[in-house]
Each structure stands twice: as structure tokens, then as C-alpha cells.
Design an enzyme around this catalytic site. Structure first.
Site, short mmCIF file in Angstrom:
data_model
loop_
_atom_site.label_atom_id
_atom_site.label_comp_id
_atom_site.label_asym_id
_atom_site.label_seq_id
_atom_site.Cartn_x
_atom_site.Cartn_y
_atom_site.Cartn_z
N ASP A 118 0.81 -1.22 0.00
CA ASP A 118 0.00 0.00 0.00
C ASP A 118 0.84 1.27 0.00
O ASP A 118 0.42 2.31 0.49
CB ASP A 118 -0.93 0.01 1.21
N CYS A 121 4.76 -0.13 2.76
CA CYS A 121 5.20 -1.45 3.23
C CYS A 121 6.50 -1.39 4.02
O CYS A 121 6.70 -2.16 4.95
CB CYS A 121 5.32 -2.42 2.07
N HIS A 229 8.85 -4.20 -3.12
CA HIS A 229 8.05 -4.41 -1.91
C HIS A 229 8.92 -4.94 -0.77
O HIS A 229 9.80 -5.77 -0.97
CB HIS A 229 6.94 -5.41 -2.21
N HIS A 303 5.96 14.64 -12.19
CA HIS A 303 5.16 13.80 -11.31
C HIS A 303 6.04 12.76 -10.64
O HIS A 303 6.83 12.09 -11.31
CB HIS A 303 4.04 13.11 -12.08
#
Length: 309
Positions: A118, A121, A229, A303
Site C-alpha cells: 500500500d 510497506c 516491496h 510527477h
């Protein structure tokens, strides 16, 4: 045909067994384990799974694909005092004396705790290893982000634009966003803040990166990183009664075991290919494939907030 990578633990240590496949036979497995353990084939006792149970070594011609054995499993090799009869073992009637001996010999198993992907992590994982409790990222990430932001602002010489990739104050604001990912900079800051070495098992490269190592902190925690992750690692006792997440920084045995986990994960490709994984720009909702495209998009648009897809 699938290659099998197995961790083998014996009374003299542990090693990774490679070379067997799903088409190998029980006989070939016993021969390999006999060589590794220096135990005659006729006296081999093998335990697998969790909690460990006797592995059925009967039927020399049986394929490993049909035995229930899968890549990444831990095999515990023991020696029987008498030649082992090749009969299938009923888990309900397994040798209690052997199981008790196992529990006395092994302190536990290094395991991975899965946390949500999310964008927080890293913070969720670090909180888990520090507290031993899995909490929702909304409870822990904002506080840790504040720590990082404050540290970056208070040490502009250490955390310069050259290190951060953007101006110091801009980075300090950026990391407060719940959609911003943490990485090496955050790990370095938080390791120093909490006074603990953070050893990150990199399954992409099969190595361990240690944050705070130069500070000679007395304790160490472990995370696993698959390319995008983070998950925490913990030691579960063989009895399964409790877990341990903080360890002595002098424990080289556990450091080596964590490294072996990374090497095994790399060998079995348990990592994310950063050239192919999908992201979404959270500022303009454009879908992006791979790290290179993400970098190009950031340079052309400014961005920097991306989410996992």
C-alpha cells in the site's frame, strides 16, 4: 520438469541442495542427502514441513513431483540408530522422541511476514520487527514519515539534493505523502533514529544490505525486499509458541541464514522484474510499465507519486 532448491539442515550445519528436479526420484534424493549429511542411506530420517513431520522415503522409483516436495522447503536430516524400514509414515503416529529431539536442537525458523502493498510497506515492516506486532500502516507510517522528514530538514549537508534527487525541503514534504514509497534513505534515517541495524535481504541480487552497520548498534532486525516491496522477517520457534524479531548484531549464523533465504529466492525468481512491473501515476492516472518508463515520466512531467498496480 521443475528445478528444486532445498535447504538441508544437519547436525553439522546447513546448506542449499540444488541439482534435483521434479523428475528426480526418491532414491536420488536419498543419495544426495546421504552425501551431504554423511549418514548412510539406510539410516536417514528426513523431516519436512511445519511443524516438521517425517518425510516418506519409501518407494525409490517415486518421482519427487509425486512426493509433495516443493522448491524452497527445509529438510531436516537425522540419523536413525537402526536401519530405517521403508514404510509410509502416518503423521498421527510420528516418532515423538524424534520430534522432541528436533525441538531441542533447533531454535526456530526464519520466516517472512506478508504485509500489504500500500505504498507504506517499508514502514509497516519496520514497525513489525521493532514491536513484534503487525499494525495497519495508517497507525505507524505517518509517524515514521515525520521522523524522516524532520531528519532530512535538520541535516541538509548529509541529505543534499545530490543524495535525495530533489531539493532538501521538497523531499521532506514529499515523504510525508502517504503514497510516497520509502527506500534506502528512509532505512538509513530510521536505523539511526531507533538505534538498530536494519539488514535488508535483497532477493533481486541475492545479497544483504545493512543500514546502520557503521554505527555498531548492538541489535539487528531483518527485512526482505523483492525489487518494489518490503516484508519483515522473524524467527518462529519450533514449538510455534512465540516469535523473535530483534537479534544480536553479533549473530553471524542468523545473518547467513537470511542471506541463504535471499539466494534461494533469487534462484527461484521470487522477485519483481523492475523493467516490467506496472505502476500508475497518482497525479495524472497514466499507467506505466517498468522503472525506466517511470523515471522518464517523472522527468517529463515532474510527477513523482506512483502506486503499485
Amino acid at each position: 520438469m521443475t528445478s528444486l532448491i532445498l535447504k538441508v539442515k544437519t547436525k553439522t550445519g546447513q546448506r542449499v541442495l540444488k541439482g534435483l528436479t521434479s523428475d528426480s526420484t526418491i532414491k536420488e534424493l536419498k543419495q544426495e542427502l546421504s552425501v551431504i549429511s554423511n549418514i548412510p542411506v539406510s539410516r536417514l530420517i528426513i523431516l519436512s514441513g511445519y511443524p516438521p513431520k517425517k518425510f516418506d522415503l519409501s518407494g525409490d522409483s517415486k518421482l519427487l513431483a509425486d512426493s509433495g516436495l516443493s522448491s524452497g522447503e527445509i529438510l531436516i536430516v537425522e540419523e536413525s540408530q537402526e536401519p530405517v524400514q521403508e514404510v509410509s509414515t502416518d503423521p498421527e503416529n510420528e516418532n515423538e522422541e524424534c520430534k522432541e529431539k528436533l525441538n531441542n536442537d533447533l531454535p526456530g525458523f526464519l520466516m517472512k511476514q506478508i504485509v500489504p502493498a500500500d505504498n507504506s510497506c517499508l514502514f509497516t515492516s519496520l514497525n513489525f520487527v521493532l514491536s513484534g506486532i503487525l499494525r495497519d500502516s495508517s497507525e505507524v507510517a505517518p509517524y515514521m514519515r515525520q521522523i524522516v522528514s524532520h531528519s532530512v530538514l535538520s541535516e541538509p549537508d548529509t541529505y543534499s539534493e545530490a543524495i535525495l534527487g530533489k531539493p532538501n525541503d521538497e523531499y521532506a514534504t514529499w515523504i510525508l505523502n502517504e503514497k510516497s514509497w520509502g527506500g534506502a534513505i528512509e532505512l538509513s534515517v530510521l536505523a539511526n533514529y531507533y538505534g538498530v541495524e536494519v539488514a535488508v535481504v535483497d532477493t533481486v541480487n541475492g545479497i544483504i544490505n545493512r543500514f546502520g552497520e557503521d554505527q555498531k548498534f548492538p541489535h539487528r532486525v531483518f527485512l526482505m525486499f523483492d525489487g518494489i516491496h518490503y516484508d519483515p522477517l522473524y524467527l518462529e520457534t519450533s514449538q510455534g509458541e512465540k516469535i523473535q524479531t530483534i537479534f544480536s548484531a553479533d549473530d553471524e549464523r542468523l545473518l547467513e541464514e537470511a542471506l541463504q533465504l535471499g539466494i534461494e529466492a533469487k534462484s527461484s525468481r521470487q522477485f519483481t522484474d523492475v523493467n516490467k512491473f506496472m505502476l500508475k501515476c497518482l497525479e495524472c492516472n497514466v499507467f506505466i510499465s517498468g522503472q525506466a518508463q517511470a523515471q522518464q515520466h517523472a522527468q517529463s512531467t515532474g510527477h513523482t507519486n506512483f502506486g503499485e498496480v
